[in-house]
Design a protein around this motif. Structure first.
Motif, short mmCIF file in Angstrom:
data_model
loop_
_atom_site.label_atom_id
_atom_site.label_comp_id
_atom_site.label_asym_id
_atom_site.label_seq_id
_atom_site.Cartn_x
_atom_site.Cartn_y
_atom_site.Cartn_z
N LEU A 77 0.86 -1.18 0.00
CA LEU A 77 0.00 0.00 0.00
C LEU A 77 0.90 1.22 0.00
O LEU A 77 1.76 1.37 0.88
CB LEU A 77 -0.90 0.03 1.24
CG LEU A 77 -2.00 -1.01 1.32
CD1 LEU A 77 -2.75 -0.88 2.63
CD2 LEU A 77 -2.95 -0.88 0.14
N LEU A 78 0.71 2.08 -0.99
CA LEU A 78 1.43 3.35 -1.00
C LEU A 78 0.91 4.21 0.13
O LEU A 78 -0.17 3.94 0.69
CB LEU A 78 1.25 4.04 -2.35
CG LEU A 78 1.70 3.23 -3.58
CD1 LEU A 78 1.46 4.03 -4.85
CD2 LEU A 78 3.16 2.81 -3.47
N ASP A 79 1.60 5.26 0.48
CA ASP A 79 1.19 6.09 1.60
C ASP A 79 -0.15 6.77 1.38
O ASP A 79 -0.80 7.16 2.35
CB ASP A 79 2.28 7.11 1.93
CG ASP A 79 3.50 6.45 2.56
OD1 ASP A 79 3.39 5.29 3.03
OD2 ASP A 79 4.57 7.08 2.58
N ASP A 80 -0.60 6.88 0.13
CA ASP A 80 -1.92 7.45 -0.13
C ASP A 80 -3.02 6.38 -0.13
O ASP A 80 -4.17 6.67 -0.43
CB ASP A 80 -1.94 8.24 -1.45
CG ASP A 80 -1.76 7.36 -2.68
OD1 ASP A 80 -1.65 6.11 -2.54
OD2 ASP A 80 -1.75 7.91 -3.79
N GLY A 81 -2.65 5.11 0.21
CA GLY A 81 -3.62 4.03 0.29
C GLY A 81 -3.79 3.23 -0.98
O GLY A 81 -4.56 2.27 -1.02
N THR A 82 -3.08 3.60 -2.03
CA THR A 82 -3.19 2.90 -3.31
C THR A 82 -2.46 1.56 -3.25
O THR A 82 -1.28 1.52 -2.91
CB THR A 82 -2.56 3.74 -4.44
OG1 THR A 82 -3.21 5.02 -4.47
CG2 THR A 82 -2.71 3.06 -5.79
N PRO A 83 -3.15 0.45 -3.57
CA PRO A 83 -2.45 -0.83 -3.62
C PRO A 83 -1.66 -0.96 -4.92
O PRO A 83 -2.07 -0.47 -5.97
CB PRO A 83 -3.58 -1.86 -3.58
CG PRO A 83 -4.77 -1.15 -4.13
CD PRO A 83 -4.57 0.31 -3.81
N LEU A 84 -0.50 -1.60 -4.83
CA LEU A 84 0.35 -1.80 -6.00
C LEU A 84 0.97 -3.19 -5.89
O LEU A 84 1.65 -3.48 -4.91
CB LEU A 84 1.43 -0.71 -6.04
CG LEU A 84 2.23 -0.53 -7.31
CD1 LEU A 84 1.33 -0.21 -8.50
CD2 LEU A 84 3.26 0.56 -7.14
N PRO A 85 0.71 -4.06 -6.86
CA PRO A 85 1.25 -5.43 -6.78
C PRO A 85 2.72 -5.49 -7.15
O PRO A 85 3.23 -4.64 -7.86
CB PRO A 85 0.39 -6.19 -7.79
CG PRO A 85 0.01 -5.16 -8.81
CD PRO A 85 -0.13 -3.86 -8.05
#
Length: 73
Positions: free
Chosen positions: A18-26
């Motif tokens: 999870l990026l610090d803005d809450g975006t998931p990234l595989p």
């Protein structure tokens, strides 16, 4: 860039952050192996490196994780 480990599958050595803005990234096996880790637990702070790559016919750029390693102070 920093992120938080969200999921990890030890069988496939892939998962997501999870990026610090809450975006998931595989991330895939190659990105995990590039960091030299053996295990990753959800909630651990990690450092990631990304690369831009075009995706699909629309030509939209997508971020791909190329390295996952533990964040050290």
């Amino acid at each position: 860039m920093q992120a938080t480990a969200y999921t990890y599958d030890p069988e496939s050595r892939s998962g997501s952050v999870l990026l610090d803005d809450g975006t998931p990234l595989p991330f895939d096996r190659d990105a995990f192996d590039a960091g030299g880790l053996r295990l990753l637990r959800p909630g651990q702070r990690v450092r990631i490196e990304t690369a831009e790559e075009s995706e699909g016919t629309g030509g939209e750029a997508a971020r791909r994780i190329t390295l996952v390693t533990l964040q050290t102070l």
